[in-house]
Design a protein around this motif. Structure first.
Motif, PDB file in Angstrom:
ATOM      1  N   CYS A   1      -3.570  11.164   2.861  1.00 34.60           N
ATOM      2  CA  CYS A   1      -2.186  11.144   3.343  1.00 34.60           C
ATOM      3  C   CYS A   1      -1.326  12.298   2.821  1.00 34.60           C
ATOM      4  O   CYS A   1      -0.215  12.485   3.286  1.00 34.60           O
ATOM      5  CB  CYS A   1      -1.540   9.804   2.993  1.00 34.60           C
TER       6      CYS A   1
ATOM      7  N   CYS B   1      -4.249   4.533  -0.361  1.00 37.56           N
ATOM      8  CA  CYS B   1      -5.364   4.880   0.528  1.00 37.56           C
ATOM      9  C   CYS B   1      -6.669   4.325  -0.041  1.00 37.56           C
ATOM     10  O   CYS B   1      -7.523   3.849   0.710  1.00 37.56           O
ATOM     11  CB  CYS B   1      -5.468   6.394   0.712  1.00 37.56           C
TER      12      CYS B   1
ATOM     13  N   CYS C   1      -3.340  13.628  -2.252  1.00 29.64           N
ATOM     14  CA  CYS C   1      -4.294  12.656  -1.708  1.00 29.64           C
ATOM     15  C   CYS C   1      -4.983  13.303  -0.506  1.00 29.64           C
ATOM     16  O   CYS C   1      -4.312  13.870   0.360  1.00 29.64           O
ATOM     17  CB  CYS C   1      -3.549  11.397  -1.278  1.00 29.64           C
TER      18      CYS C   1
ATOM     19  N   CYS D   1      -4.908   8.588  -3.039  1.00 29.69           N
ATOM     20  CA  CYS D   1      -3.850   7.901  -3.769  1.00 29.69           C
ATOM     21  C   CYS D   1      -4.232   6.408  -3.807  1.00 29.69           C
ATOM     22  O   CYS D   1      -5.149   5.990  -3.089  1.00 29.69           O
ATOM     23  CB  CYS D   1      -2.505   8.096  -3.076  1.00 29.69           C
TER      24      CYS D   1
HETATM   25 ZN   LIG Z   1      -3.103   8.565   0.293  1.00 25.53          ZN
END
Ligand SMILES: [Zn+2]
Ligand SMILES: [Zn+2]
Length: 240
Positions: free
Chosen positions: A24, A37, A21, A34
């Motif tokens: 993160c 997020c 991601c 992801c």
């Molecule tokens: Zn993420």
């Protein structure tokens, strides 16, 4: 045999270099964010002001009070998501960290909402930063973004048209009036490239639209130098 080999190679790649991601770092199936997020980003959608893109609660097919009071020099502003505490971390990563990887993703998102406009424009230019700032930061994130968007839309990328001639104080933390004063007279058009603007539709790329002071000042300079239309693209915008 070939299929088995390519399967093995892709598995090996996934294990050694997993896709993560871009916010993160969690391992994901495909490039981007992801799910967690993705849900936290406030993606901008209609209805909004026809010029500056300020989101509206209901569709009134009109302009926001700011644009009615004083029409900006740019003809339209398009952004991908709202600039808030969450998206700020993504934007800062792009500004000061792993620029190339995040830039590709940000450009893909921005192109999704502005592809048609880019394809129908003549040139794409980034909001420049001053030489001293560039030395410190090593790159200008708006240049990286504009370069990719120009490539996606098949229009020329021209980073030398607009120049930041004055080193100004950081806009962050300044009031609207202070921002206007700070930025006033700090850009110009390089005479050598002015002919590229005459009657043309220009795409101006910046990272975040805050009060619109920078975008407005650049658009004013571009129009005074002969630009026909200016469309501002930013990855994020502050909700005022
Ligand atoms: Zn993420
Ligand atoms: Zn507006």
């Amino acid at each position: 045999m070939l299929n088995a080999l390519s399967y093995f190679v892709s598995k090996f790649r996934d294990i050694c270099f997993p896709i993560t991601c871009c916010n993160c770092g969690k391992i994901v199936d495909s490039e981007g964010l992801c799910l967690d997020c993705w849900k936290k980003i406030k993606w901008l959608s209609d209805p909004k002001c026809k010029i500056c893109g300020t989101p509206f609660e209901i569709d009134i097919n009109a302009l926001c009070p700011m644009c009615i009071k004083k029409k900006p020099y740019f003809d339209k502003a398009i952004s991908t998501f709202e600039y808030d505490d969450f998206s700020k971390s993504l934007v800062l990563k792009f500004k000061h960290g792993d620029a190339t990887y995040i830039c590709q993703q940000l450009a893909v998102w921005l192109y999704r909402v502005s592809g048609e406009v880019i394809k129908n424009s003549d040139i794409i230019i980034p909001v420049p930063i001053h030489f001293f700032k560039r030395l410190k930061r090593k790159y200008n994130q708006s240049e990286l973004l504009a370069q990719r968007l120009g490539k996606f839309g098949g229009i020329p990328y021209e980073p030398r048209v607009l120049r930041k001639k004055k080193h100004t104080q950081q806009q962050e933390g300044l009031s609207r009036n202070a921002r206007l004063k700070n930025i006033n007279g700090s850009f110009d058009v390089a005479p050598k490239y002015a002919h590229l603007l005459h009657g043309k539709t220009i795409i101006l790329v910046d990272d975040v639209l805050t009060t619109g002071a920078t975008a407005n000042e650049c658009s004013k300079i571009l129009k005074r130098a002969g630009a026909g239309k200016v469309v501002v693209l930013t990855m994020a915008r502050v909700s005022l």
